[in-house]
Design a protein around this motif. Sequence first.
Motif, PDB file in Angstrom:
ATOM      1  N   ASP A  28       0.806  -1.224   0.000  1.00  0.00           N
ATOM      2  CA  ASP A  28       0.000   0.000   0.000  1.00  0.00           C
ATOM      3  C   ASP A  28       0.840   1.275   0.000  1.00  0.00           C
ATOM      4  O   ASP A  28       0.315   2.385   0.058  1.00  0.00           O
ATOM      5  CB  ASP A  28      -1.022   0.023   1.141  1.00  0.00           C
ATOM      6  CG  ASP A  28      -0.395  -0.036   2.515  1.00  0.00           C
ATOM      7  OD1 ASP A  28       0.849   0.093   2.597  1.00  0.00           O
ATOM      8  OD2 ASP A  28      -1.127  -0.186   3.507  1.00  0.00           O
ATOM      9  N   SER A  29       2.166   1.117  -0.105  1.00  0.00           N
ATOM     10  CA  SER A  29       2.995   2.317  -0.279  1.00  0.00           C
ATOM     11  C   SER A  29       3.059   2.722  -1.757  1.00  0.00           C
ATOM     12  O   SER A  29       3.533   3.806  -2.090  1.00  0.00           O
ATOM     13  CB  SER A  29       4.416   2.070   0.251  1.00  0.00           C
ATOM     14  OG  SER A  29       5.106   1.171  -0.600  1.00  0.00           O
ATOM     15  N   LYS A  30       2.583   1.830  -2.636  1.00  0.00           N
ATOM     16  CA  LYS A  30       2.604   2.126  -4.077  1.00  0.00           C
ATOM     17  C   LYS A  30       1.301   2.831  -4.466  1.00  0.00           C
ATOM     18  O   LYS A  30       0.274   2.198  -4.661  1.00  0.00           O
ATOM     19  CB  LYS A  30       2.792   0.843  -4.892  1.00  0.00           C
ATOM     20  CG  LYS A  30       4.161   0.196  -4.667  1.00  0.00           C
ATOM     21  CD  LYS A  30       4.437  -0.890  -5.670  1.00  0.00           C
ATOM     22  CE  LYS A  30       5.752  -1.596  -5.426  1.00  0.00           C
ATOM     23  NZ  LYS A  30       6.932  -0.718  -5.447  1.00  0.00           N
ATOM     24  N   VAL A  31       1.377   4.142  -4.546  1.00  0.00           N
ATOM     25  CA  VAL A  31       0.179   4.958  -4.800  1.00  0.00           C
ATOM     26  C   VAL A  31       0.268   5.616  -6.175  1.00  0.00           C
ATOM     27  O   VAL A  31       1.243   6.305  -6.482  1.00  0.00           O
ATOM     28  CB  VAL A  31       0.026   6.064  -3.722  1.00  0.00           C
ATOM     29  CG1 VAL A  31      -1.239   6.871  -3.963  1.00  0.00           C
ATOM     30  CG2 VAL A  31       0.031   5.460  -2.321  1.00  0.00           C
ATOM     31  N   TRP A  32      -0.750   5.375  -7.014  1.00  0.00           N
ATOM     32  CA  TRP A  32      -0.871   6.089  -8.290  1.00  0.00           C
ATOM     33  C   TRP A  32      -1.611   7.395  -8.009  1.00  0.00           C
ATOM     34  O   TRP A  32      -2.677   7.391  -7.378  1.00  0.00           O
ATOM     35  CB  TRP A  32      -1.679   5.269  -9.291  1.00  0.00           C
ATOM     36  CG  TRP A  32      -0.991   4.031  -9.781  1.00  0.00           C
ATOM     37  CD1 TRP A  32      -0.959   2.812  -9.159  1.00  0.00           C
ATOM     38  CD2 TRP A  32      -0.244   3.883 -10.991  1.00  0.00           C
ATOM     39  NE1 TRP A  32      -0.240   1.923  -9.905  1.00  0.00           N
ATOM     40  CE2 TRP A  32       0.215   2.540 -11.045  1.00  0.00           C
ATOM     41  CE3 TRP A  32       0.079   4.750 -12.047  1.00  0.00           C
ATOM     42  CZ2 TRP A  32       0.983   2.058 -12.105  1.00  0.00           C
ATOM     43  CZ3 TRP A  32       0.834   4.259 -13.096  1.00  0.00           C
ATOM     44  CH2 TRP A  32       1.290   2.939 -13.122  1.00  0.00           C
ATOM     45  N   ASP A  83      11.390  -2.085 -11.695  1.00  0.00           N
ATOM     46  CA  ASP A  83      11.647  -2.737 -12.986  1.00  0.00           C
ATOM     47  C   ASP A  83      10.408  -2.678 -13.869  1.00  0.00           C
ATOM     48  O   ASP A  83       9.298  -2.423 -13.391  1.00  0.00           O
ATOM     49  CB  ASP A  83      12.167  -4.176 -12.825  1.00  0.00           C
ATOM     50  CG  ASP A  83      11.125  -5.126 -12.271  1.00  0.00           C
ATOM     51  OD1 ASP A  83      10.075  -5.321 -12.921  1.00  0.00           O
ATOM     52  OD2 ASP A  83      11.344  -5.680 -11.177  1.00  0.00           O
ATOM     53  N   LEU A  84      10.613  -2.923 -15.153  1.00  0.00           N
ATOM     54  CA  LEU A  84       9.557  -2.723 -16.153  1.00  0.00           C
ATOM     55  C   LEU A  84       8.422  -3.717 -16.008  1.00  0.00           C
ATOM     56  O   LEU A  84       7.262  -3.371 -16.234  1.00  0.00           O
ATOM     57  CB  LEU A  84      10.169  -2.800 -17.558  1.00  0.00           C
ATOM     58  CG  LEU A  84      11.085  -1.617 -17.899  1.00  0.00           C
ATOM     59  CD1 LEU A  84      12.011  -1.958 -19.048  1.00  0.00           C
ATOM     60  CD2 LEU A  84      10.259  -0.381 -18.225  1.00  0.00           C
ATOM     61  N   VAL A  85       8.737  -4.945 -15.616  1.00  0.00           N
ATOM     62  CA  VAL A  85       7.690  -5.962 -15.440  1.00  0.00           C
ATOM     63  C   VAL A  85       6.735  -5.532 -14.335  1.00  0.00           C
ATOM     64  O   VAL A  85       5.512  -5.593 -14.463  1.00  0.00           O
ATOM     65  CB  VAL A  85       8.310  -7.355 -15.120  1.00  0.00           C
ATOM     66  CG1 VAL A  85       7.217  -8.365 -14.764  1.00  0.00           C
ATOM     67  CG2 VAL A  85       9.144  -7.850 -16.294  1.00  0.00           C
ATOM     68  N   GLU A  86       7.323  -5.035 -13.242  1.00  0.00           N
ATOM     69  CA  GLU A  86       6.544  -4.564 -12.092  1.00  0.00           C
ATOM     70  C   GLU A  86       5.674  -3.370 -12.500  1.00  0.00           C
ATOM     71  O   GLU A  86       4.495  -3.286 -12.142  1.00  0.00           O
ATOM     72  CB  GLU A  86       7.534  -4.160 -10.991  1.00  0.00           C
ATOM     73  CG  GLU A  86       6.914  -3.918  -9.632  1.00  0.00           C
ATOM     74  CD  GLU A  86       7.948  -3.402  -8.623  1.00  0.00           C
ATOM     75  OE1 GLU A  86       7.708  -3.619  -7.435  1.00  0.00           O
ATOM     76  OE2 GLU A  86       8.950  -2.768  -9.013  1.00  0.00           O
ATOM     77  N   PHE A  87       6.267  -2.434 -13.261  1.00  0.00           N
ATOM     78  CA  PHE A  87       5.499  -1.274 -13.726  1.00  0.00           C
ATOM     79  C   PHE A  87       4.323  -1.713 -14.588  1.00  0.00           C
ATOM     80  O   PHE A  87       3.182  -1.255 -14.390  1.00  0.00           O
ATOM     81  CB  PHE A  87       6.378  -0.311 -14.534  1.00  0.00           C
ATOM     82  CG  PHE A  87       5.570   0.716 -15.281  1.00  0.00           C
ATOM     83  CD1 PHE A  87       5.100   1.854 -14.636  1.00  0.00           C
ATOM     84  CD2 PHE A  87       5.198   0.523 -16.610  1.00  0.00           C
ATOM     85  CE1 PHE A  87       4.299   2.784 -15.309  1.00  0.00           C
ATOM     86  CE2 PHE A  87       4.404   1.441 -17.288  1.00  0.00           C
ATOM     87  CZ  PHE A  87       3.958   2.570 -16.633  1.00  0.00           C
ATOM     88  N   CYS A  88       4.585  -2.578 -15.565  1.00  0.00           N
ATOM     89  CA  CYS A  88       3.523  -3.008 -16.493  1.00  0.00           C
ATOM     90  C   CYS A  88       2.409  -3.729 -15.754  1.00  0.00           C
ATOM     91  O   CYS A  88       1.224  -3.552 -16.063  1.00  0.00           O
ATOM     92  CB  CYS A  88       4.105  -3.896 -17.603  1.00  0.00           C
ATOM     93  SG  CYS A  88       5.173  -2.981 -18.748  1.00  0.00           S
ATOM     94  N   LYS A  93      -3.137  -3.333 -13.623  1.00  0.00           N
ATOM     95  CA  LYS A  93      -4.079  -3.369 -12.487  1.00  0.00           C
ATOM     96  C   LYS A  93      -4.819  -2.035 -12.341  1.00  0.00           C
ATOM     97  O   LYS A  93      -5.995  -2.009 -11.975  1.00  0.00           O
ATOM     98  CB  LYS A  93      -3.324  -3.681 -11.189  1.00  0.00           C
ATOM     99  CG  LYS A  93      -2.862  -5.132 -11.071  1.00  0.00           C
ATOM    100  CD  LYS A  93      -2.068  -5.303  -9.784  1.00  0.00           C
ATOM    101  CE  LYS A  93      -1.476  -6.684  -9.664  1.00  0.00           C
ATOM    102  NZ  LYS A  93      -0.487  -6.737  -8.556  1.00  0.00           N
ATOM    103  N   LEU A  94      -4.097  -0.925 -12.616  1.00  0.00           N
ATOM    104  CA  LEU A  94      -4.740   0.389 -12.541  1.00  0.00           C
ATOM    105  C   LEU A  94      -5.855   0.497 -13.581  1.00  0.00           C
ATOM    106  O   LEU A  94      -6.963   0.958 -13.271  1.00  0.00           O
ATOM    107  CB  LEU A  94      -3.715   1.505 -12.749  1.00  0.00           C
ATOM    108  CG  LEU A  94      -4.296   2.922 -12.735  1.00  0.00           C
ATOM    109  CD1 LEU A  94      -4.746   3.316 -11.327  1.00  0.00           C
ATOM    110  CD2 LEU A  94      -3.299   3.944 -13.280  1.00  0.00           C
ATOM    111  N   SER A 121       4.009  -5.518 -23.555  1.00  0.00           N
ATOM    112  CA  SER A 121       3.751  -6.561 -22.544  1.00  0.00           C
ATOM    113  C   SER A 121       2.312  -7.077 -22.589  1.00  0.00           C
ATOM    114  O   SER A 121       2.030  -8.176 -22.126  1.00  0.00           O
ATOM    115  CB  SER A 121       4.071  -6.035 -21.136  1.00  0.00           C
ATOM    116  OG  SER A 121       3.045  -5.185 -20.678  1.00  0.00           O
ATOM    117  N   THR A 122       1.393  -6.271 -23.146  1.00  0.00           N
ATOM    118  CA  THR A 122      -0.021  -6.689 -23.205  1.00  0.00           C
ATOM    119  C   THR A 122      -0.438  -7.066 -24.637  1.00  0.00           C
ATOM    120  O   THR A 122      -1.619  -7.106 -24.931  1.00  0.00           O
ATOM    121  CB  THR A 122      -0.948  -5.571 -22.679  1.00  0.00           C
ATOM    122  OG1 THR A 122      -0.731  -4.371 -23.440  1.00  0.00           O
ATOM    123  CG2 THR A 122      -0.683  -5.276 -21.208  1.00  0.00           C
TER     124      THR A 122
END
Length: 304
Positions: A28-32, A83-88, A93-94, A121-122
Motif C-alpha cells: 500500500d505504499s505504491k500509490v498512483w 523494474d519494467l515488469v513490475e510497472f507493467c 491493475k490500474l 507486454s499486453t
Amino acid sequence: MEEIKVSPDYNWFRSTVPLKRIIVDDDDSKVWSLYDAGPKSIRCPIIFLPPVSGTAEVFFQQVLALTGWGYRVISLQYPVYWDLVEFCDGFRKLLDHLQLDKVHLFGASLGGFLAQKFAESTHKSPRVHSLILCNSFSDTSIFNQTWTANSFWLMPAFMLKKIVLGNFAKGPVDSKMADAIDFMVDRLESLNQSELASRLTLNCQNSYVEPHKIKDVVVTIIDVFDQSALSLEAKEEMYKLYPNARRAHLKTGGNFPYLCRSAEVNLYIQIHLRQFHGTRYAAISPAMVSTEELECLEHCSAGR
C-alpha cells in the motif's frame, strides 16, 4: 520565475480537477496519483505519462484543452517501481481498477518508453489502442547509463536531481521555454529520493522495445527540431522502428513542448485522436464531435 505556477490556467486546473490517489498493489505504499477529467462514459480515454522529472500536473494544459473539446483525459504519475515488469503489472491493475479495457497513451520521454513497453507486454491481450510518443526513445542504451542503473537507489536525492538537471536545456531559450523549465524544476523538487531513483532506474536499465509485438498499434511521433535531451540517432531509431507512424514536428519546444508549445501539441493530439471518432475507441463524447472538428479545422487553416 514561477510564471506557470501562478498562471490563471494552472490555478483553474488545480481548483477544478481533483487529484485522486489509487492503490492497486498489495504494497500500500505504491500509490498512483492521477487527474481524471472529462466524460466518465468514455471507456477509451487518453492517458498521459510524464518524464523522469514530471508529475501528473505537467500535462495540465492538455487536460484543460482536451476536456474542453469533450475528451476524457487522465494524467498520472507513477508509484515507485524498480523494474519494467513490475510497472507493467501495476499499470494493468490500474486500468482494471478504472474499468478501462483499451486506452490511448501519450508518453513524454520516459513516459513514452513505458507506454511502448506496456503495449508490448499486453500484446497478446491488447490494452493499448494507440500511442503518441513525444521526445521519446525505444532503447535505454542511448543514455550510456546501463552500468549505473543498479546504483541509483544508493544515491542521495540531490545527486539524482543533478543528473536529471544535466539534461535540461542550457543556453538562451525563449520566455515560454524558460517558464517550462522553471516549472519542471519545481516539479522535480517535489519528488523524493525513491521516486527519482526508481524512475532513473527504469529510464536506464538495459531494455529496448520489440516493435513486432506492437505493429498493430497506431503511432504518432512528436519531435522538436531544437535542442532536447534526445540525440538525432535516437530520433532516427524511432522513425525506423515505426515506419508507418505519423510524424509531427515542432520547430522549437525543447524537452517540454507540451508546456511551452501546448497549442501545437494539443492540435497534434486532436489530429491523432480524430481517426477514432465514431468507433468504440473514440476518446471524445459523441455529442461534442462536430464542435471539436470545427475548432480543429479552424486551427489548421489558421496555421497555414
